[in-house]
Design an enzyme around this catalytic site. Structure first.
Site, PDB file in Angstrom:
ATOM      1  CG  ASN A 162     -14.584 -31.816 -16.671  1.00 29.39           C
ATOM      2  OD1 ASN A 162     -13.745 -31.755 -17.570  1.00 29.39           O
ATOM      3  ND2 ASN A 162     -15.763 -31.212 -16.749  1.00 29.39           N
ATOM      4  CD  GLU A 209     -17.735 -28.573 -19.256  1.00 25.77           C
ATOM      5  OE1 GLU A 209     -18.037 -27.388 -18.993  1.00 25.77           O
ATOM      6  OE2 GLU A 209     -17.883 -29.504 -18.443  1.00 25.77           O
ATOM      7  CD  GLU A 264     -17.526 -26.595 -12.414  1.00 22.17           C
ATOM      8  OE1 GLU A 264     -18.265 -26.190 -11.509  1.00 22.17           O
ATOM      9  OE2 GLU A 264     -17.646 -26.268 -13.609  1.00 22.17           O
TER      10      GLU A 264
HETATM   11  C1  XIL Z   1     -23.888 -25.661 -18.001  1.00 22.33           C
HETATM   12  C2  XIL Z   1     -24.911 -25.852 -19.083  1.00 22.33           C
HETATM   13  O1  XIL Z   1     -24.314 -25.515 -20.310  1.00 22.33           O
HETATM   14  C3  XIL Z   1     -26.129 -24.984 -18.835  1.00 22.33           C
HETATM   15  O2  XIL Z   1     -27.159 -25.304 -19.765  1.00 22.33           O
HETATM   16  C4  XIL Z   1     -26.644 -25.199 -17.414  1.00 22.33           C
HETATM   17  O3  XIL Z   1     -27.704 -24.281 -17.173  1.00 22.33           O
HETATM   18  C5  XIL Z   1     -25.537 -25.006 -16.426  1.00 22.33           C
HETATM   19  O4  XIL Z   1     -24.455 -25.859 -16.722  1.00 22.33           O
HETATM   20  N1  XIL Z   1     -19.147 -26.471 -16.343  1.00 22.33           N
HETATM   21  C6  XIL Z   1     -19.759 -27.686 -16.505  1.00 22.33           C
HETATM   22  C7  XIL Z   1     -21.005 -27.793 -17.278  1.00 22.33           C
HETATM   23  O5  XIL Z   1     -19.191 -28.714 -16.091  1.00 22.33           O
HETATM   24  O6  XIL Z   1     -21.842 -28.811 -16.806  1.00 22.33           O
HETATM   25  C8  XIL Z   1     -21.736 -26.482 -17.307  1.00 22.33           C
HETATM   26  O7  XIL Z   1     -22.864 -26.608 -18.164  1.00 22.33           O
HETATM   27  C9  XIL Z   1     -20.837 -25.361 -17.733  1.00 22.33           C
HETATM   28  C10 XIL Z   1     -19.689 -25.218 -16.775  1.00 22.33           C
END
Ligand code: XIL
Length: 582
Positions: A374, A444, A322
């Site tokens: 990512n 994801e 990000e």
């Molecule tokens: C999220 C998890 O799913 C949650 O449990 C946590 O509280 C916050 O992070 N992008 C990402 C992930 O790269 O690591 C994130 O995961 C969701 C968004």
């Protein structure tokens, strides 16, 4: 906050789930020690000693994961005793009208295996059910043959006792696995390997993954659903900076280790997530105003320790996560904007070079790991609010490659929605990154709907999930497909029980989306199973070729066409074509 709530909910869903379950596992042997013995009885009900008959847990000869029961029968028919799940009484017990298992007879037995299959509930003859003239085929040499056995059973009002099963056949041996009760109306049976996406994805050399937390990884329906249906896991939170380095240079790998060890036990790959991210960075990094030099040394130490700890066990890493700004509007070839320095402690204190350095250090720490950048809201190449950011990612990756940085792929998080997803626009992006020479994977995925009560929406969701699998199957630079959570009530998204973004429902029953994912992988796996290569054993000019795996690594040198089928099961590249070896 959300996670605490989930714990409370799961107690209720468990209680509610048992009545709706379609499959009750009696025993699958995977969690028993190799060498464990089951009691064996003769027809008259007396226990038989080991030299007359035995039932022993052994490693499953068919798969690299899991165990199986090996039954040896001497001069008298023998029946193996199993404990049956507690508490199945009354109408709940009578829902189950079938008993099913897998069976294999080793090569070298006589062809005939005729007799009756007998299942007795408790030890009484009155509850005995027998099926005459069971004829189970024997395996061929070097090729184990699995027979799927399913029998209707008497409706009983209680499963609170034991069952004994066996055949009225003497002097024989066989293997059984996946012993279970079924209702008559079930459609998806997660214990049948051929109904899983994992099985078909593996034939194509693809990874199908899911994010997990250590508390899900045990011998529960949830754990079973994860390892049977997926061949890759990623820690939802366990490998993030705040989890792995909670104090400076003091590392905690325990949650991550639990995931890695469990995954390896089940022959699964692990994605590492994530090394440099503005979020979930430990508080101590923010608390002191470190100089650029010190900050870079903190990042370097973190990457070397974390990647080094799991070197050889984690196959790929999200190195940076990000880093791009939300609004770009520049276009292909016109650069990119990074996330506001106010939001990213790494960017603010180090400048852009933290990105380049992170990749170089990760590569040094594990030269075999595949390294990803990512991000979210990327993936749609055109006509979409994501397009600007997708182009910015393209420009950033091109810049990194031009500068010789070891970046191997782009991870599209794909926190999308049923309405927002346009599959062909995603395909365009995968193609563009292929031209650039990097992978482009889904890391994801979740796909919430907008109308909780609509079943047609669930069908659209299924079609879109399958559409994504379809492109994953068609592009070699898209080897990985990861969903962000196993079941609708385990998602990080608010209201996920209503918006239903994932592949399984809270009771771990497969949703239409999962069935369509399986079918799509299967469609391609079956096609790949009919190799288009013509094998000419007699042409000496064609002998002596090298074989590569789907990742392009050489796995065998100078293999003659006639010998290619001796390689382990899998997909290979041979003479420029894909060949599936069964
Ligand atoms: C999220 C998890 O799913 C949650 O449990 C946590 O509280 C916050 O992070 N992008 C990402 C992930 O790269 O690591 C994130 O995961 C969701 C968004």
């Amino acid at each position: 906050m959300k996670r605490l709530l989930l714990l409370t909910f799961s107690v209720f869903t468990f209680i509610a789930a048992s009545a709706a379950d379609k499959v009750i596992r009696i025993e699958n042997f995977d969690y028993l020690e190799v060498g464990t013995k089951f009691k064996v009885y003769g027809s008259a009900g007396a226990q038989l000693s080991d030299d007359v008959a035995s039932a022993t847990v052994v490693k499953d000869p068919r798969y690299s994961f899991g165990n199986i029961l090996h039954v040896k029968v001497g001069s008298t028919p023998a029946f193996v005793e199993f404990d049956i799940p507690n508490g199945l009484t009354g109408s709940k017990a009578s829902e189950y009208e079938r008993i099913a298992f897998e069976m294999m007879r080793p090569f070298g037995q006589t062809d005939r295996f005729q007799g009756s299959f007998v299942v007795s509930f408790g030890t009484t003859e009155s509850l005995r059910t027998a099926f005459a003239d069971i004829d189970v085929p024997v395996s061929e040499e070097n090729k184990l043959k699995t027979s799927k056995m399913t029998y209707s059973i008497k409706k009983v009002s209680s499963f609170s006792k034991k069952i004994r099963i066996g055949f009225t056949v003497r002097n024989t041996e066989y293997y059984i696995d996946e012993l279970r009760f079924l209702t008559t109306d079930f459609k998806y049976d997660y214990t049948d390997v051929e109904q899983t996406a994992r099985y078909h994805a593996e034939k194509l050399g693809k990874s199908i993954g899911v994010c997990v937390n250590p508390n899900q990884l045990n011998d529960s329906r949830e754990g079973q659903t994860i390892y049977r249906n997926f061949n890759m896991v990623v820690g939802e939170n366990a490998m993030k900076f705040d989890a792995t380095e909670p104090r400076r240079n003091s590392f905690n790998f325990s949650s991550g280790d639990q995931i890695v060890n469990w995954a390896l036990k089940h022959d699964m790959q692990v994605r590492g997530h994530t090394l440099a991210w503005h979020s979930q960075t430990a508080q101590w990094v923010h608390d002191t105003e470190y100089s650029k030099k010190e900050m870079l040394s903190i990042l370097k130490n973190h990457i070397f320790k974390v990647v080094g700890h799991w070197k050889g066990k984690i196959t790929e890493w999200d190195v940076v996560n990000e880093v791009l700004a939300e609004n770009q509007g520049r276009g292909v070839g016109a650069g990119y904007d990074l996330r506001n320095p106010g939001e990213s402690v790494w960017y603010r204190r180090c400048g852009e070079e933290f990105i380049d350095s992170a990749f170089v250090w990760a590569h040094q720490a594990d030269p075999d790991a595949i390294l990803y950048i990512n991000d979210y809201n990327i993936g749609h190449w055109e006509n979409h609010y994501e397009s600007g950011k997708t182009h910015a990612m393209y420009n950033l990756v091109k810049r990194l490659l031009d500068d010789g940085i070891p970046v191997h792929g782009v991870g599209m998080q794909m926190h999308t929605s049923i309405n927002g997803l346009n599959v062909s626009s995603i395909e365009k992006t995968i193609k563009e990154f292929q031209t650039l020479g990097v992978k482009c994977i889904i890391t994801e995925l979740d796909m919430p709907g907008s109308n909780p009560s609509s079943s047609s929406e669930q069908r659209v969701q299924a079609t879109k999930y399958a559409g994504l699998v379809d492109i994953v199957c068609r592009y070699d630079n898209a080897p990985t497909f990861v969903v962000w959570g196993i079941a609708d009530d385990r998602s990080w998204l608010e209201n996920s029980e209503q918006t239903k973004p994932l592949l399984f429902d809270p009771e771990m029953a497969a949703k239409p989306a999962y069935i369509s994912v399986v079918n799509k992988f299967k469609e391609y796996a079956v096609a790949a199973g009919n190799p288009s290569i013509e094998i000419d054993d007699h042409n000496p000019l064609l002998a002596g070729d090298d074989v590569y795996n789907i990742m392009g690594q050489k796995v065998a040198t100078s293999v003659k066409p006639a010998d290619i089928h001796n390689l382990p099961t899998g997909l290979y590249i041979y003479r420029g074509k894909k060949v599936y070896v069964e």
